[in-house]
Write a protein that holds these residues in place. Sequence first.
Motif, PDB file in Angstrom:
ATOM      1  N   ASP A 170       3.474   8.496 -10.705  1.00 55.65           N
ATOM      2  CA  ASP A 170       3.018   7.669 -11.822  1.00 55.65           C
ATOM      3  C   ASP A 170       4.144   7.172 -12.721  1.00 55.65           C
ATOM      4  O   ASP A 170       3.949   6.232 -13.487  1.00 55.65           O
ATOM      5  N   ASP A 171       5.322   7.783 -12.670  1.00 55.00           N
ATOM      6  CA  ASP A 171       6.399   7.308 -13.533  1.00 55.00           C
ATOM      7  C   ASP A 171       7.146   6.110 -12.920  1.00 55.00           C
ATOM      8  O   ASP A 171       8.120   5.637 -13.489  1.00 55.00           O
ATOM      9  N   TYR A 172       6.674   5.589 -11.804  1.00 51.95           N
ATOM     10  CA  TYR A 172       7.202   4.360 -11.208  1.00 51.95           C
ATOM     11  C   TYR A 172       6.224   3.214 -11.461  1.00 51.95           C
ATOM     12  O   TYR A 172       5.012   3.400 -11.373  1.00 51.95           O
TER      13      TYR A 172
ATOM     14  N   GLU B 292       0.827  -1.216   0.000  1.00 56.38           N
ATOM     15  CA  GLU B 292       0.000   0.000   0.000  1.00 56.38           C
ATOM     16  C   GLU B 292       0.859   1.263   0.000  1.00 56.38           C
ATOM     17  O   GLU B 292       0.516   2.258  -0.646  1.00 56.38           O
ATOM     18  N   ALA B 293       1.979   1.221   0.713  1.00 58.64           N
ATOM     19  CA  ALA B 293       2.877   2.375   0.727  1.00 58.64           C
ATOM     20  C   ALA B 293       3.515   2.585  -0.647  1.00 58.64           C
ATOM     21  O   ALA B 293       3.712   3.733  -1.077  1.00 58.64           O
ATOM     22  N   LEU B 294       3.822   1.509  -1.353  1.00 59.92           N
ATOM     23  CA  LEU B 294       4.410   1.632  -2.682  1.00 59.92           C
ATOM     24  C   LEU B 294       3.423   2.195  -3.701  1.00 59.92           C
ATOM     25  O   LEU B 294       3.834   2.791  -4.698  1.00 59.92           O
ATOM     26  N   GLN B 295       2.154   2.031  -3.480  1.00 62.03           N
ATOM     27  CA  GLN B 295       1.154   2.541  -4.422  1.00 62.03           C
ATOM     28  C   GLN B 295       1.107   4.069  -4.438  1.00 62.03           C
ATOM     29  O   GLN B 295       0.569   4.665  -5.368  1.00 62.03           O
ATOM     30  N   GLU B 296       1.672   4.694  -3.444  1.00 72.04           N
ATOM     31  CA  GLU B 296       1.660   6.155  -3.378  1.00 72.04           C
ATOM     32  C   GLU B 296       2.846   6.796  -4.100  1.00 72.04           C
ATOM     33  O   GLU B 296       3.012   8.002  -4.039  1.00 72.04           O
ATOM     34  N   LEU B 297       3.643   5.991  -4.777  1.00 68.32           N
ATOM     35  CA  LEU B 297       4.746   6.541  -5.569  1.00 68.32           C
ATOM     36  C   LEU B 297       4.182   7.295  -6.775  1.00 68.32           C
ATOM     37  O   LEU B 297       3.056   7.040  -7.215  1.00 68.32           O
TER      38      LEU B 297
END
Length: 114
Positions: free
Chosen positions: A89-91, A82-87
């Motif tokens: 959009d270019d990730y 869930e924390a990674l989903q907040e990166l």
Amino acid sequence: MLFPWATRGIRTCFRASLCPCFRFLLIPLGYYLLTRGHFFWGVGVALVYVVSIKSLEEAGLKLKKRISHADTGAKSEQAFAEALQELPDDYYVFHDLEFPGFNIDHVVLGPNSA
């Protein structure tokens, strides 16, 4: 040798030889032997029963610990995903990549590196 299983540990012998249905028959068998005057046989059956129940208890505690660790790992993996989903959009984020014999939980591809 008369009793080949005697060279192994006594607990290994009891674990291997007592199926779960046989363990429940030990209670009435021990009671029968004790009430009919066969004290040593009754005590022997009671000892076998106690050792087999103790081995079941140890197996249950090990299983409970493994389940607890797996649950903790799954919760932490979900929180990290869930924390990674907040990166931005270019990730690009990939989860649970499975390969023969292993898996990778998270892979992040970004503009600078993987």
